[in-house]
Motif scaffolding. Sequence first.
Motif, PDB file in Angstrom:
ATOM      1  N   ILE B  66       0.819  -1.200   0.000  1.00 49.42           N
ATOM      2  CA  ILE B  66       0.000   0.000   0.000  1.00 49.42           C
ATOM      3  C   ILE B  66       0.861   1.261   0.000  1.00 49.42           C
ATOM      4  O   ILE B  66       0.601   2.215  -0.712  1.00 49.42           O
ATOM      5  N   ASP B 250      -2.513   0.369   8.609  1.00 49.41           N
ATOM      6  CA  ASP B 250      -3.962   0.304   8.739  1.00 49.41           C
ATOM      7  C   ASP B 250      -4.478   0.655  10.132  1.00 49.41           C
ATOM      8  O   ASP B 250      -5.603   1.086  10.283  1.00 49.41           O
ATOM      9  N   VAL B 253      -6.299   3.920  10.660  1.00 47.90           N
ATOM     10  CA  VAL B 253      -7.692   4.073  10.258  1.00 47.90           C
ATOM     11  C   VAL B 253      -8.598   3.776  11.443  1.00 47.90           C
ATOM     12  O   VAL B 253      -9.472   4.565  11.806  1.00 47.90           O
ATOM     13  N   ALA B 254      -8.370   2.615  12.060  1.00 50.78           N
ATOM     14  CA  ALA B 254      -9.204   2.213  13.194  1.00 50.78           C
ATOM     15  C   ALA B 254      -9.043   3.195  14.354  1.00 50.78           C
ATOM     16  O   ALA B 254     -10.008   3.554  15.023  1.00 50.78           O
ATOM     17  N   LYS B 257     -10.877   6.591  13.540  1.00 56.97           N
ATOM     18  CA  LYS B 257     -12.335   6.428  13.568  1.00 56.97           C
ATOM     19  C   LYS B 257     -12.822   6.362  15.018  1.00 56.97           C
ATOM     20  O   LYS B 257     -13.794   7.003  15.403  1.00 56.97           O
ATOM     21  N   GLU B 279      -1.253  10.370   1.007  1.00 60.03           N
ATOM     22  CA  GLU B 279      -1.752   9.115   0.451  1.00 60.03           C
ATOM     23  C   GLU B 279      -2.735   8.409   1.398  1.00 60.03           C
ATOM     24  O   GLU B 279      -3.656   7.732   0.963  1.00 60.03           O
ATOM     25  N   ASN B 282      -7.297   9.691   2.432  1.00 59.92           N
ATOM     26  CA  ASN B 282      -8.568   9.191   1.915  1.00 59.92           C
ATOM     27  C   ASN B 282      -8.939   7.842   2.514  1.00 59.92           C
ATOM     28  O   ASN B 282     -10.110   7.555   2.735  1.00 59.92           O
ATOM     29  N   GLY B 283      -7.928   7.003   2.751  1.00 59.73           N
ATOM     30  CA  GLY B 283      -8.198   5.699   3.348  1.00 59.73           C
ATOM     31  C   GLY B 283      -8.726   5.810   4.767  1.00 59.73           C
ATOM     32  O   GLY B 283      -9.560   5.019   5.197  1.00 59.73           O
ATOM     33  N   GLY B 285     -10.301   8.441   5.880  1.00 61.19           N
ATOM     34  CA  GLY B 285     -11.541   9.206   5.845  1.00 61.19           C
ATOM     35  C   GLY B 285     -11.252  10.616   6.298  1.00 61.19           C
ATOM     36  O   GLY B 285     -10.838  10.823   7.441  1.00 61.19           O
ATOM     37  N   LEU B 286     -11.445  11.573   5.419  1.00 66.28           N
ATOM     38  CA  LEU B 286     -11.091  12.961   5.725  1.00 66.28           C
ATOM     39  C   LEU B 286     -11.742  13.435   7.024  1.00 66.28           C
ATOM     40  O   LEU B 286     -11.100  14.069   7.859  1.00 66.28           O
ATOM     41  N   ASP B 287     -13.031  13.085   7.217  1.00 65.23           N
ATOM     42  CA  ASP B 287     -13.739  13.544   8.419  1.00 65.23           C
ATOM     43  C   ASP B 287     -13.019  13.133   9.699  1.00 65.23           C
ATOM     44  O   ASP B 287     -13.097  13.804  10.713  1.00 65.23           O
TER      45      ASP B 287
END
Lengths: 294, 420
Positions: B66, B250, B253-254, B257, B279, B282-283, B285-287
């Motif tokens: 990735i 990864d 991401v978690a 969130k 990079e 987006n993965g 999530g911008l918010d």
Amino acid sequence: MQALFSQLVAGLSLGSVLLLAALGLALTFGQMGVINMAHGEFMMAGAYTAFVAQGLIADAGTSLLLAIPLGFLVGGVMGVVLEATLIRRMYHRPLDTLLVTWGVSLILQQAARDIFGAPNVEVRAPSWLSGSVNIGVTHVPAARLFILVLAVAAVVGLSLLLKMTALGRRIRGVVQNRDLAETVGISTRSTDRLTFFIGSGLAGIAGVALTLLGSTGPTLGTSYIVDAFLVVVAGGIGQIKGAVIAAFGLGLLQATFEYSTTASVAKVMVFVVVVVFLQIRPQGIFSVRTRSLA
Amino acid sequence: MSVLPTRGRAVRALAALVVAGLTLAGCGSRVGDSGASGSPANSCVDTSGSTVKVGFLNSLSGTMAISEKTVRDSLALAAEQINASGGVLGKKLQVVSEDGASEPTIFAEKATKLISSDCVAAVFGGWTSSSRKAMLPVFEGANSLLFYPVQYEGLEASPNIFYTGATTNQQIVPALDYLKQKGVKSLFLVGSDYVFPRTANKEIKAYAKANGIEVKGEEYAPLGYTDFATIVNKVKSAGAGAVFNTLNGDSNVAFFKEYRNAGLTPTAMPVVSVSIAEEEINGIGLDNVLGQLTAWNYYQTIDSPKNAAFVQAFKAKYGQSRVTSDPMEAAYTSLFLWKAIVEKAKSFKTADVRAAAGGVSYDAPEGTVTVNGENHHIAKTALIGKVGADSLIHTEWSSGAPVEPDPFLKNYDWAKGLTG
């Protein structure tokens, strides 16, 4: 006190994630005895289904709700294809199945990388699932509450299917005694295929749900596959209720250990607990009593 | 025989899983050992023709693909541009590509292959510290050159490696300086459980101790960990002024969130990340990361003609939706730096390149970078950025001038006694 409740919620939530990931496996591994290493990739397929659905329908809420049945279909169809082409040929060779499905899982991961690109993709959570819900003593992230509800719904749905319908009776019949089921005229081939469809479809649903918590990428499935097997083995093979108890038990254990130690240590401790437990009770929490001579 | 699942079947299944795991681990270490013990061979680099071979070694499969694919893309762009403008010392680059497959042992094995069988003049690549540490003995043994393009934990300086990413005093220390300047009094450290975060956090704690910043907690998650409910609970109840995030891949991401769902915001408790670049946004999530801070040496938004040209060329080659990030820029720069050094040395030989390297400058997209001849790192400008609504990172604070690399933190009193 508040920390205690937060951790209780964290544990239950982790348990529901484990349960969703393991429920399909409880059918395909637990009931049919197929060691399907590509089960995680069916979850990944479900997650990408949510991503594609979001590309087609702009509203995050609608697309997520639509992605749940779609994910079930996508996972299920992939499962049936795998069953009909490969697994069917090696029902009596668990080790071969393990290696072959592992190979399939690698192929599927690379396929996802080629189709959707190596970077993670974003699945937006609908506004009603971001933020948290106040339940008096503590705040619960709405996404986690949603997954808990989804997991419970999936368990109830699956139990009803197994207990109340003719298909469910056939599945249980084949699991308990395949030879006898065949002699009374049940088509074990089509039963196997349907069971695999449902089990793989549940993986697809799990994938859709996991987009709310983690990353959506080619390796999504690998993060959950070992834990999912752990839940099924600890819960006792061939029993849905075993998987439920094991999932919530392991979730609560992980959350408790993690709070008092660290995430890495907690993971090790959970493994140790499961290993010790299986020494004392090798058949898991529940086991199917059977008169077959297998 | 029936297919009824039995106790025996379950035990066999688990045993098979364990055996599969052990077998893989076993194979891996064997390969690594043979790679590491390669005896110093005479260089077989062939510079007699009109081309010269260089090796690109990045993970194109496995969990690191990735990130590393993006580096490979920018290396390919640099090679293309160099060839279009006449090559290096008049010789066109002939790229030999290899896949490190996210496995340190495979990196070592492929590096050996690139050096001794493909006879490349230099190798560009590597990402994780474990891949670099696995390749280090190979390059030292064969006396060949590796250009490593990613920020790392410092405390290393091999004569055979050029480090074009940041070392700690060009990334982590400036980030801490920034937080201190903003009046942050306490920190919570969250990282993945491996060498970079643990070493970085040792340095952060030493800095905090010397600067009166309280470290309220330190949590590590296994690589690829996906459930951050407990860790975020701990962060929330500790109530620190900021979170220093060294999570990799990864897990980010978690984590983000969960962080947002738990009601934590960048204004109340900002998170400074050292592994999240354009990079990854987006993965995640911008918010989930909007308004959070990052520490790097390059952002796509840098306003300079050189960067505009780089971004435009990259998008033209790979698509308008692609973004450029710090490791990509460092990789792009590494190839041009090598060209500049080789042209100064007028030789592709390792010894000549090493002798000529000190003081070589290149006007990179991030600004001017200069090779430090002593430790083979490069002087870079440190930048703290904030994630904006356009999914890009905008510079919030800059060190103003390039920061001299100090991989062993020799010039910092608080870092005395730190070891890798």
